[in-house]
Structure formats: C-alpha cells, structure tokens
Design an enzyme around this catalytic site. Sequence first.
Site, short mmCIF file in Angstrom:
data_model
loop_
_atom_site.label_atom_id
_atom_site.label_comp_id
_atom_site.label_asym_id
_atom_site.label_seq_id
_atom_site.Cartn_x
_atom_site.Cartn_y
_atom_site.Cartn_z
N GLU A 197 49.52 28.05 58.26
CA GLU A 197 49.46 26.97 57.15
C GLU A 197 48.72 25.55 57.62
OE1 GLU A 197 53.36 27.34 54.30
OE2 GLU A 197 53.90 26.59 56.45
N TYR B 221 46.40 9.34 32.74
CA TYR B 221 46.51 10.40 33.61
C TYR B 221 45.28 11.14 34.11
CZ TYR B 221 45.20 12.37 29.04
OH TYR B 221 44.27 12.79 27.87
N GLU C 107 59.17 19.36 50.13
CA GLU C 107 59.86 18.36 49.83
C GLU C 107 59.12 16.98 50.23
OE1 GLU C 107 62.64 21.69 51.32
OE2 GLU C 107 60.74 20.88 51.80
N LYS D 235 54.33 25.85 46.22
CA LYS D 235 53.13 26.73 47.00
C LYS D 235 52.99 27.87 46.38
CE LYS D 235 54.25 25.02 51.70
NZ LYS D 235 54.71 25.46 53.05
#
Length: 124
Positions: free
Chosen positions: A21, A52, A72, A97
């Site tokens: 990763e 936005y 998190e 993910k």
Amino acid sequence: MDFIFIEEMRVKAWVGIYEREKTGPQTVELNLTFGVPEAAAEHDDIADTIDYAVVTARIRRELGERHFNLIESLGEFVVNLLFEEFGAPWVKLKVAKIGVMKDVRRVGVHIQRSRAGVTVPPTA
C-alpha cells in the site's frame, strides 16, 4: 439545516500500513453529506453556502499529498477539514478503499460528527 451531498467521489490517496500500500496511491471512494446555512437557499448566493467544487478540489489535493496509515485517520482528516476550513456544522462521511482484499469490494469507515450544540435530525 440544509445539506449538500457528494456521492462516489473517487480520489487517489496514500493510505495503508502494508508495504504494497506504500508503493503508490490507491483509489478511495468518499460519500459526504454536510450541513450548510439555510441562507444559501434564501439568498441564492454561493457566498452563503459551502462550494462543493472547492471542497472536492481541496480533498483531492490533500489526499494526494499526505500519507495516512489508517482509513479512520484519513476520514477524521476530511471531517476536520470540513469543520475547520469550510465551517460545516455537521458532517457524515463514508470512506472506503476499493478492491484491496480478495472477494471484498470495499473496506472502509463511516464517521458522523457535529459541532457542539448542533442537533441533526436522524434522517440526515
């Protein structure tokens, strides 16, 4: 309270604890809902709301430059960004993910936070 939502926003982000990763960014998917002032609808003026387009550009830039060990932590970063930089009174975030585990479509976290004293209906 009025809400803006952004669904299925795909972003390249540096996140993870495993060596595989850390070799490059991976795609994460964000679903955001955040509170905005009711004045925006009353005055029909972008200055009275949270833009936005600016939010999505800022998230893309930050997630492309930072590394997070945990999804998190990435989620909390996005929530705090909406609070601190954009003044959102309430944020609900789902971040995941995509395709990082065999036979699992998404792995992620849901976060819902509000500023002190802000009450949000359960349907938000």
